[in-house]
Design an enzyme around this catalytic site. Sequence first.
Site, short mmCIF file in Angstrom:
data_model
loop_
_atom_site.label_atom_id
_atom_site.label_comp_id
_atom_site.label_asym_id
_atom_site.label_seq_id
_atom_site.Cartn_x
_atom_site.Cartn_y
_atom_site.Cartn_z
N ARG A 120 25.54 2.76 -30.19
CA ARG A 120 26.69 2.78 -31.13
C ARG A 120 26.73 4.02 -32.02
NH1 ARG A 120 25.63 -2.93 -31.57
NH2 ARG A 120 27.14 -4.03 -30.29
N LYS A 142 35.87 17.21 -31.36
CA LYS A 142 36.39 16.60 -30.13
C LYS A 142 35.27 16.55 -29.10
CE LYS A 142 41.27 17.89 -29.90
NZ LYS A 142 42.23 18.71 -29.14
N GLU A 184 39.90 33.27 -26.98
CA GLU A 184 40.10 32.26 -28.03
C GLU A 184 40.04 32.91 -29.42
OE1 GLU A 184 41.23 29.30 -27.34
OE2 GLU A 184 40.75 29.25 -25.21
N LYS A 226 39.36 28.12 -37.22
CA LYS A 226 39.37 26.79 -36.57
C LYS A 226 39.02 25.71 -37.60
CE LYS A 226 38.64 23.73 -32.98
NZ LYS A 226 38.24 23.41 -31.65
N GLU A 236 44.79 16.02 -34.57
CA GLU A 236 45.85 16.72 -33.83
C GLU A 236 47.22 16.05 -33.94
OE1 GLU A 236 44.46 18.29 -30.13
OE2 GLU A 236 46.44 19.03 -29.58
N ARG A 240 46.93 21.13 -35.95
CA ARG A 240 45.93 21.41 -34.91
C ARG A 240 46.59 21.83 -33.59
NH1 ARG A 240 40.11 18.31 -34.34
NH2 ARG A 240 39.35 19.54 -32.62
N ASN A 244 46.85 25.24 -29.53
CA ASN A 244 47.32 25.24 -28.14
C ASN A 244 48.14 26.48 -27.81
OD1 ASN A 244 46.45 22.67 -26.95
ND2 ASN A 244 47.56 21.80 -28.68
N HIS A 247 48.29 27.87 -24.35
CA HIS A 247 47.69 26.89 -23.44
C HIS A 247 48.74 26.10 -22.63
CE1 HIS A 247 44.12 27.99 -25.59
NE2 HIS A 247 43.36 27.19 -24.86
N HIS A 251 47.57 26.36 -19.00
CA HIS A 251 47.14 25.21 -18.19
C HIS A 251 47.92 25.12 -16.90
CE1 HIS A 251 45.19 22.97 -21.79
NE2 HIS A 251 44.31 23.68 -21.11
N HIS A 263 39.40 30.52 -17.29
CA HIS A 263 40.20 29.89 -18.35
C HIS A 263 40.75 30.96 -19.30
CE1 HIS A 263 41.45 26.89 -21.26
NE2 HIS A 263 40.75 27.51 -22.20
N1 LIG Z 1 35.68 20.11 -27.97
C1 LIG Z 1 36.51 21.11 -28.14
O1 LIG Z 1 37.17 21.23 -29.19
C2 LIG Z 1 36.64 22.15 -27.07
C3 LIG Z 1 37.32 23.35 -27.33
C4 LIG Z 1 37.38 24.29 -26.34
C5 LIG Z 1 36.79 24.06 -25.10
N2 LIG Z 1 36.15 22.88 -24.88
C6 LIG Z 1 35.52 22.60 -23.59
O2 LIG Z 1 34.53 23.59 -23.37
C7 LIG Z 1 34.31 23.72 -21.97
C8 LIG Z 1 34.16 25.18 -21.63
O3 LIG Z 1 33.05 25.67 -22.33
P1 LIG Z 1 32.37 27.05 -21.96
O4 LIG Z 1 33.41 28.06 -21.71
O5 LIG Z 1 31.34 27.31 -22.98
O6 LIG Z 1 31.75 26.76 -20.51
P2 LIG Z 1 30.35 26.15 -20.01
O7 LIG Z 1 29.78 25.21 -20.97
O8 LIG Z 1 30.61 25.65 -18.63
O9 LIG Z 1 29.42 27.43 -19.91
C9 LIG Z 1 29.77 28.44 -19.00
C10 LIG Z 1 28.57 28.93 -18.22
O10 LIG Z 1 27.78 29.76 -19.05
C11 LIG Z 1 26.41 29.38 -18.96
N3 LIG Z 1 25.83 29.74 -20.26
C12 LIG Z 1 26.00 29.11 -21.43
N4 LIG Z 1 25.40 29.81 -22.41
C13 LIG Z 1 24.82 30.88 -21.82
C14 LIG Z 1 24.06 31.97 -22.30
N5 LIG Z 1 23.81 32.13 -23.58
N6 LIG Z 1 23.61 32.88 -21.40
C15 LIG Z 1 23.90 32.76 -20.07
N7 LIG Z 1 24.63 31.76 -19.56
C16 LIG Z 1 25.08 30.84 -20.43
C17 LIG Z 1 26.45 27.90 -18.65
O11 LIG Z 1 25.26 27.47 -18.03
C18 LIG Z 1 27.65 27.83 -17.69
O12 LIG Z 1 27.26 28.21 -16.40
C19 LIG Z 1 35.46 23.04 -21.28
O13 LIG Z 1 35.03 21.82 -20.72
C20 LIG Z 1 36.45 22.75 -22.41
O14 LIG Z 1 37.21 21.58 -22.19
C21 LIG Z 1 36.05 21.94 -25.83
#
Ligand SMILES: NC(=O)c1ccc[n+]([C@@H]2O[C@H](COP(=O)([O-])OP(=O)(O)OC[C@H]3O[C@@H](n4cnc5c(N)ncnc54)[C@H](O)[C@@H]3O)[C@@H](O)[C@H]2O)c1
Length: 373
Positions: A120, A142, A184, A226, A236, A240, A244, A247, A251, A263
Amino acid sequence: MQTLVVNLQPSYTIYLAHDLLKTSLIFDHYRHLGHRFVIITDDQLAATSGQSLQDNLATQGLNCALFSFPTGEEHKTRETKQYLEDSLLKQQYGRDTCIIALGGGVVTDIAGFVAATYCRGVPILYIPTTLLAMVDASIGGKTAVNTPYGKNLIGTFSQPKAVFIDTVTLETLPEKEWKNGVVEMIKHALIADEKIFKQLSDKRSQLNPEHPEFLLEMIAASCAIKKFIVEQDEKEAGMRQLLNFGHTIGHAIEILENYKIGHGEAVAIGILVESYISVKKGFLNQEIFEQIEKIFQDYQLPLATCAFQNPEKFKQALILDKKTLANQVQYVLLDGIGKPHMENQRYVMPIPEAILDETISWADNRFGATPLQ
Ligand SMILES: NC(=O)c1ccc[n+]([C@@H]2O[C@H](COP(=O)([O-])OP(=O)(O)OC[C@H]3O[C@@H](n4cnc5c(N)ncnc54)[C@H](O)[C@@H]3O)[C@@H](O)[C@H]2O)c1
């Protein structure tokens, strides 16, 4: 060390520094969060950053287990969440557990969701290691997993206890991941802060780990944008939605490219197309549009897609956007750099069909590449 406090319920601190993870900050201030600590990361980081965090914390007297799951967006699933939960349950981790999420947005999203529901709810600390996770995914609470019906459809709003941003971790970040984060950061500047946009434009050559001071300053500025937005609108319902920007179009491009385009690349094109729509609507002037175009060229984003080739297919992909209201696709538009357009007290709005048609045709000419398979 810099700090930012995110004023949500409950509030938490973002710590930023070069070599932050070498300090005893976690041990000194967050040891009380659990009797047992677990690092959750992905398989690619487990043997390197995961192991070194585990060793560092052990030398400070904090023994943590290390759990990992296969790397990549395709593993941000309910199955992975279940796998992590079962791994914890098997080893009898209870409510006195504190999770440390180490990795990109995939790790913070899924570990955050695990923490939100395990027994929980147990506390979680975020150590984002991609630029995107630092300035975006780790702020605002999120958490989510993807489903076959769409991305991020199952999740929670739950805040971490603290976020630790160490720019040393970025030294190993691949170029493609780096660009995802930069886009971003540019987006944050475009919706909120002209001065940051100018700094990102003028000092492009310094935005890398070889210039930790400037890099930290820009990451902190981006986090602050942010943070401000999520403080105004945690769930949102209004402001918030500004996040987007780019996006709605981005998307649709990702869908039509079967997620084979980065992305960041898709969102960069999305930002340019939504800026073009802002020009067509008479909100943004052409000269500013060209400045936006230039910054993406300077950061060497490829800016190529065939997604606009079939206008009808593009429109079908647009409709799937989560912001669509009563069948009307919604866009964030700009009046200027740092100045989002507001209409009827809202930051998202539909556009006339004629402008959309003209925009798709322009975008196909501007970004069109080899035909989609
Ligand atoms: N919660 C939110 O508000 C929010 C906002 C934006 C994006 N997201 C989510 O984030 C995700 C994308 O995140 P991301 O772009 O970080 O991708 P990711 O987490 O897939 O990381 C990308 C790659 O980089 C590698 N990596 C990470 N740190 C590293 C480092 N320091 N050195 C070498 N390799 C490294 C990882 O192993 C992976 O292969 C999506 O699922 C998206 O939906 C969430």
